[in-house]
Design an enzyme around this catalytic site. Structure first.
Site, PDB file in Angstrom:
ATOM      1  N   SER A 174      -3.400 -23.319 -62.225  1.00  0.00           N
ATOM      2  CA  SER A 174      -2.669 -23.138 -60.967  1.00  0.00           C
ATOM      3  C   SER A 174      -3.067 -21.842 -60.289  1.00  0.00           C
ATOM      4  CB  SER A 174      -1.160 -23.118 -61.227  1.00  0.00           C
ATOM      5  OG  SER A 174      -0.774 -21.884 -61.817  1.00  0.00           O
ATOM      6  N   ASP A 175      -2.983 -21.831 -58.970  1.00  0.00           N
ATOM      7  CA  ASP A 175      -3.046 -20.554 -58.271  1.00  0.00           C
ATOM      8  C   ASP A 175      -1.800 -19.766 -58.662  1.00  0.00           C
ATOM      9  OD1 ASP A 175      -3.847 -18.522 -56.600  1.00  0.00           O
ATOM     10  OD2 ASP A 175      -4.291 -19.838 -54.911  1.00  0.00           O
TER      11      ASP A 175
END
Length: 327
Positions: free
Chosen positions: A55-56
């Site tokens: 994930s960012d």
């Protein structure tokens, strides 16, 4: 999706990419890091991706949705995926899903050679003292810039520069500057954000042009100035302009700062003399070109990076041709 967005990811995987980052935004109403259509159907089934999805920073919002949607690693901490043990214990998530996530991570690590000692860890401190650049890397950076450049205009055979040229003026501070104190992140020729890499190796356009003519045509005079007045008596004026963007804020507009002003200044200085004006535009994306009617040639370089000097010199002199053309 398949014709426009996915080919670049396919090319990255074919080149050896082992990880994909899911973004902050929603796609069709679902957060990208919890979107099974993106992460399972398009990424894994259609493209055959075998690596892991990370994930960012802070782009994960729901434990169960992320676990079932195809996210493998949550960053910067396990606020949501850290609840996987409880989700498995209460039967919401099957143990096989956790095993598959671990498999994706380990697959990438094995593929990259981590377990064969390909990336030994220097326990004495950060690895910033180890040079990461090679001549081969420089050549790739230079070729990438050339292939990505777009010729927006080329009238009166302005490019490539004629062998009859005797004086070349480089106009604008960005011909000789690679940093700007007003930027919070990034540099003149690289956008700012998490992907920005600091470097002391940038060769600016002035350095590139001067090195070329000193070696190939020492009789050609190369001058430089911040304003159009420096173009007096020149056969060609090369104007360097740049727009900047960085993580965390949006561009205020789509113009190229100083472009119109510098072009006008060169034309006023020339007083009607037959000077050819070429604009080198570095920009993070779309730009307006209200100045283009008053120039002979224009090259859009996007974010060219540290090899900007050698690459634009090759484009100016005809040693290389831009990969894109609107003219």
């Amino acid at each position: 999706q398949h014709e426009i967005y996915m080919p670049v990811f396919q090319a990255a995987f074919e080149a050896g990419a082992g990880a994909v980052m899911c973004a902050y935004n929603k796609v069709n109403g679902e957060h990208a890091c919890e979107n099974s259509h993106l992460l399972k159907k398009l990424l894994r089934k259609d493209l055959g991706f075998k690596g892991y999805v990370v994930s960012d920073w802070g782009a994960t919002h729901h434990s169960e949705n992320a676990a079932l949607g195809g996210l493998d690693v949550e960053m910067p901490e396990g606020k949501h995926l850290g609840k996987l043990p409880q989700l498995i214990e209460n039967g919401t998530v099957d143990q096989s899903i956790l095993d598959l996530k671990a498999t994706h991570v380990l697959t990438s690590m094995y593929f990259a050679g981590h377990f064969e000692g390909r990336f030994p860890i220097d326990t004495r401190g950060p690895l910033l003292h180890i040079p990461a650049t090679s001549d081969e890397h420089d050549a790739i950076a230079r070729d990438t810039l050339i292939d990505g450049a777009i010729l927006l205009k080329n009238k009166r055979s302005a490019l490539p520069l004629s062998a009859a040229v005797r004086k070349v003026a480089l106009i604008g501070k960005y011909c000789n500057h690679t940093n700007d104190k007003r930027f919070l992140q990034g540099s003149v020729y690289s956008g700012g954000g998490s992907g920005f890499v600091m470097t002391t190796r940038t060769i600016n356009p002035l350095q590139g042009v001067m090195a070329h003519f000193k070696k190939r045509a020492p009789a050609v005079e190369v001058v430089y100035g911040h304003h159009g007045a420096a173009a007096e008596g020149a056969d060609v004026a090369v104007i360097c302009v740049a727009a900047h963007a960085e993580e965390g804020w949006d561009r205020a507009n789509l113009t190229l700062p100083e472009a119109e002003h510098l072009v006008r200044g060169v034309r006023e200085t020339s007083g009607g003399a037959d000077i050819k004006v070429v604009v080198l535009a570095a920009a993070p994306g779309v730009i307006t070109t209200e100045w283009i009617d008053n120039v002979d040639a224009a090259l859009l370089l996007f974010e060219p990076g540290e090899q900007v000097g050698p690459a634009v010199t090759m484009l100016l002199t005809g040693e290389a041709s831009p990969g894109g053309r609107l003219h």
